[in-house]
Design an enzyme around this catalytic site. Structure first.
Site, PDB file in Angstrom:
ATOM      1  N   GLU A 103      24.672 -42.423 -17.689  1.00  0.00           N
ATOM      2  CA  GLU A 103      24.344 -41.137 -17.108  1.00  0.00           C
ATOM      3  C   GLU A 103      25.175 -40.016 -17.735  1.00  0.00           C
ATOM      4  O   GLU A 103      24.632 -38.996 -18.146  1.00  0.00           O
ATOM      5  CB  GLU A 103      24.563 -41.190 -15.592  1.00  0.00           C
ATOM      6  CG  GLU A 103      24.231 -39.917 -14.848  1.00  0.00           C
ATOM      7  CD  GLU A 103      22.754 -39.685 -14.638  1.00  0.00           C
ATOM      8  OE1 GLU A 103      22.396 -38.682 -14.010  1.00  0.00           O
ATOM      9  OE2 GLU A 103      21.941 -40.505 -15.113  1.00  0.00           O
ATOM     10  N   GLU A 137      14.416 -38.790 -19.581  1.00  0.00           N
ATOM     11  CA  GLU A 137      14.606 -37.723 -20.573  1.00  0.00           C
ATOM     12  C   GLU A 137      14.643 -38.219 -22.012  1.00  0.00           C
ATOM     13  O   GLU A 137      14.154 -37.547 -22.930  1.00  0.00           O
ATOM     14  CB  GLU A 137      15.882 -36.932 -20.250  1.00  0.00           C
ATOM     15  CG  GLU A 137      15.803 -36.115 -18.976  1.00  0.00           C
ATOM     16  CD  GLU A 137      16.039 -36.930 -17.731  1.00  0.00           C
ATOM     17  OE1 GLU A 137      15.747 -36.426 -16.626  1.00  0.00           O
ATOM     18  OE2 GLU A 137      16.530 -38.087 -17.852  1.00  0.00           O
ATOM     19  N   GLU A 158      12.802 -28.978  -5.926  1.00  0.00           N
ATOM     20  CA  GLU A 158      12.291 -30.349  -5.954  1.00  0.00           C
ATOM     21  C   GLU A 158      10.887 -30.429  -5.368  1.00  0.00           C
ATOM     22  O   GLU A 158      10.031 -31.165  -5.875  1.00  0.00           O
ATOM     23  CB  GLU A 158      13.238 -31.278  -5.194  1.00  0.00           C
ATOM     24  CG  GLU A 158      14.620 -31.429  -5.804  1.00  0.00           C
ATOM     25  CD  GLU A 158      14.629 -32.275  -7.075  1.00  0.00           C
ATOM     26  OE1 GLU A 158      13.560 -32.756  -7.491  1.00  0.00           O
ATOM     27  OE2 GLU A 158      15.714 -32.445  -7.650  1.00  0.00           O
ATOM     28  N   ASP A 177      19.045 -27.502 -17.104  1.00  0.00           N
ATOM     29  CA  ASP A 177      18.098 -28.041 -18.069  1.00  0.00           C
ATOM     30  C   ASP A 177      16.727 -27.370 -18.114  1.00  0.00           C
ATOM     31  O   ASP A 177      16.339 -26.748 -19.109  1.00  0.00           O
ATOM     32  CB  ASP A 177      17.939 -29.556 -17.867  1.00  0.00           C
ATOM     33  CG  ASP A 177      17.806 -29.945 -16.389  1.00  0.00           C
ATOM     34  OD1 ASP A 177      17.635 -29.056 -15.540  1.00  0.00           O
ATOM     35  OD2 ASP A 177      17.866 -31.151 -16.096  1.00  0.00           O
ATOM     36  N   THR A 234       8.563 -30.215 -15.704  1.00  0.00           N
ATOM     37  CA  THR A 234       9.780 -31.003 -15.844  1.00  0.00           C
ATOM     38  C   THR A 234       9.681 -32.340 -15.135  1.00  0.00           C
ATOM     39  O   THR A 234      10.542 -33.192 -15.309  1.00  0.00           O
ATOM     40  CB  THR A 234      10.991 -30.197 -15.331  1.00  0.00           C
ATOM     41  OG1 THR A 234      12.193 -30.800 -15.783  1.00  0.00           O
ATOM     42  CG2 THR A 234      10.983 -30.096 -13.809  1.00  0.00           C
TER      43      THR A 234
END
Length: 604
Positions: A440, A494, A182, A317, A581
């Site tokens: 979600e 996304e 992160e 992902d 990302t």
């Protein structure tokens, strides 16, 4: 004599001026930082701990250190559609400008609320207007939003953040540890992208400081990254990679560390992530679903892959997303990324992608069911059997853009079409719920076919007839949904990410209307008095219940993608940038690109 003395003084002054001018021009020529940048214009506070001076417990031999592949970057295939003047006519542009301005307004009010009520904190709670720290307290929303502020022409706010960035002390976190993943994608990625856009030296200096700290995450016995980055243990060289680590956390550091090596000329960052890449290459064909890697891997014991679960969703992902993007960032000079990408996508098409069972549109406007796909998850036994779970994760909606981008880079039009079907699938799922937003995590009733369609690659991609009785077995969710396991919407990007990429690649104008409908639905469902909030249930027929959360990616990603799709195609062209990302754009090296040649040559 007086005239002669004055002339000599003038000559001396001219000589001194010439010397200084020559020195200035030489410095300007040899530096890859534009000369107008001056760190003295802001108060710069160096980190109180010098990570660069820390002695590693497991040092890397500089003589054997992997360097970026040498050579001039290749001319990659064109990615973006060549928009014509007819496609970008006056009425078209007027509509899109109005839409873009609406997105900018949402960003401005969200940013203003953060700045007024939570400045310097990681996030703002948009209902209670409290600041909170989820990412070590370095101001995640501020740093993550930097390039969005620049792109949306909020330059005064951008400069305000730069002044804040100059004072960040990475050695004064609000917690004892951080996530290596992160911190890399949000903070390091945000700083590097903002530097690539603005060329402000302060941003690169702070990125280097942070990069030195994050590099310590690879100071482990086998040099695999330790995602749980404990600050004290890192300083003392006691970090170890995890035995059950998310594959995305391990394999999604490559873009940021590579760009840092390109900009600084220091190969150690690239060397660090190259070890992960070689482990991906070594294990790709020997997992329980050859071609892909399990969601969780054992990094501590040399990248073991015993897991049975495979997905393009949560915890996996971006491990796949970064393969084609690394190919682009390296100018196509390392063939391993094309190989890794094409094998993984072939396996995903065969086993993970599926077509939902859909009814035809009813009268008075009957129409065949849309040609859409979703990406599910698979349990693989390792003996050739792979059981598909037809779940739909919002996180996996990025896959449409990934397939399309790879299809363009590697000359596979079929993958571009697959990407479009996936992107339109998530957009369709948005419209299936009362709020106009997909949940979600949900599950749909999938088509069940034996042979699959021609060229499809798998048995779940062909169309099938609607079976009312089969759907009714699962309850009364919107058709064809069988269940909704998590009905929240967290302001995620996304779905619009893939719609944006597909619009830029195909030029299909209807995708602009699809994006606008998505934005309007999100705006109405999430708007608070001063900002926007995640919501509890996308199935709500009336007023939504807000959950008092607004992560940094709301401005950094979601609103950025909405802003870009309604902007001129030249703004952050997919031929000029790769987006990490977290939607941070890194400039792609190109043949003859003088502004980057110095950066690349320093890394050889």
């Amino acid at each position: 004599m007086a005239i002669l003395t004055a002339r000599r003084r003038f000559q001396r002054l001219a000589l001194v001026a010439a010397v200084f001018l020559t020195a200035y021009l030489l410095l300007r020529r040899t530096s890859h930082i534009p000369p107008h940048e001056d760190r003295r214009r802001v108060k710069y506070v160096a980190a109180s701990f010098d990570w660069a001076a820390r002695r590693p417990t497991h040092p890397v031999d500089k003589a054997t250190m992997t360097r970026m592949p040498p050579g001039i970057p290749r001319q990659l295939p064109r990615i973006q559609h060549e928009f014509t003047q007819d496609e970008l006519g006056a009425s078209h542009n007027q509509t899109q400008r109005a839409r873009r301005d609406a997105v900018r307004h949402a960003a401005e009010r969200s940013w203003r609320t953060y700045r007024e009520h939570a400045w310097g904190r990681d996030e703002i709670a948009p209902l209670t207007l409290r600041g909170q720290d989820s990412f070590a307290g370095w101001g995640a929303t501020a740093v993550d939003s930097l390039d969005s502020l620049w792109i949306m022409d909020m330059k005064d706010e951008f400069q305000h953040v730069v002044r804040h960035v100059a004072t960040i002390d990475w050695d004064k976190p609000t917690s004892s540890l951080c996530s290596l993943f992160e911190t890399t994608i949000r903070f390091l990625g945000g700083l590097l992208a903002a530097y690539d856009l603005s060329r402000d030296r302060v941003l690169l200096d702070k990125a280097v400081e942070l990069g030195e700290m994050l590099y310590a995450g690879f100071d482990t016995p086998n040099h695999m990254p330790a995602n749980s980055f404990n600050f004290r243990a890192a300083k003392e060289g006691r970090l170890a990679a995890g035995t059950n680590e998310a594959s995305a956390a391990a394999a999604s550091l490559s873009l940021e560390f590579t760009r840092l090596s390109q900009l600084t000329g220091d190969p150690k960052y690239y060397h660090a992530i190259d070890g992960v890449t070689r482990a991906l290459d070594k294990t790709q064909d020997s997992t329980k679903l050859p071609g892909m890697w399990p969601v969780f891997v054992d990094l501590k014991n040399d990248f073991l892959t015993p897991g049975h679960g495979f997905s393009l969703g949560a915890s996996a992902d971006s491990a796949y997303e970064y393969l084609s993007k690394m190919h682009a960032l390296l100018g196509g000079l390392d063939p391993v990324y094309e190989k890794l990408h094409t094998k993984a996508m072939a396996t995903a098409k065969q086993h993970l992608l599926f077509r939902p069972m859909l009814p035809d549109s009813p009268a008075p406007a009957p129409a065949p069911a849309p040609d859409i796909l979703f990406s599910g998850s698979v349990f693989a036994s390792g003996t050739g059997e792979a059981d598909l779970n037809p779940e739909v994760q919002h996180l996996a909606c990025f896959a449409g853009g990934m397939f399309a981008l790879g299809g363009r880079l590697f000359g596979d039009d079929g993958d571009v079409q697959t990407g479009e079907r996936l992107a339109r699938g998530c957009a369709w799922a948005y419209g299936a719920f009362p709020t106009g937003i997909m949940p979600e995590v949900s599950e749909v009733v999938a088509c069940q076919t034996a042979g699959g369609e021609a060229g499809g690659g798998g048995g779940n991609l062909a169309a099938c007839a609607w079976d009312e009785a089969r759907w009714e077995q699962h309850g009364k969710h919107p058709k064809p949904f069988a269940s909704v396991r998590d009905s929240s919407y967290l302001l995620r990007p996304e779905a619009i990410e893939s719609i944006f990429v597909l619009y830029r690649i195909t030029g299909k104008a209807d995708l602009l209307d699809v994006a606008w409908q998505m934005f309007e639905s999100i705006r109405k469902a999430t708007e608070t008095e001063l900002a926007h909030s995640a919501i509890k249930d996308v199935q709500a027929a009336g007023e939504t219940v807000k959950t008092d959360a607004m992560e940094s990616f709301w401005i950094a990603e979601t609103l950025k993608y909405f802003y870009l799709i309604f902007s001129e195609p030249e703004l952050i062209s997919l031929d000029d940038y790769v987006l990490n990302t977290e939607a941070h754009p890194f400039r792609v090296p190109k043949p003859g690109d003088g502004s980057l040649r110095a950066d690349i040559s320093r890394a050889m």
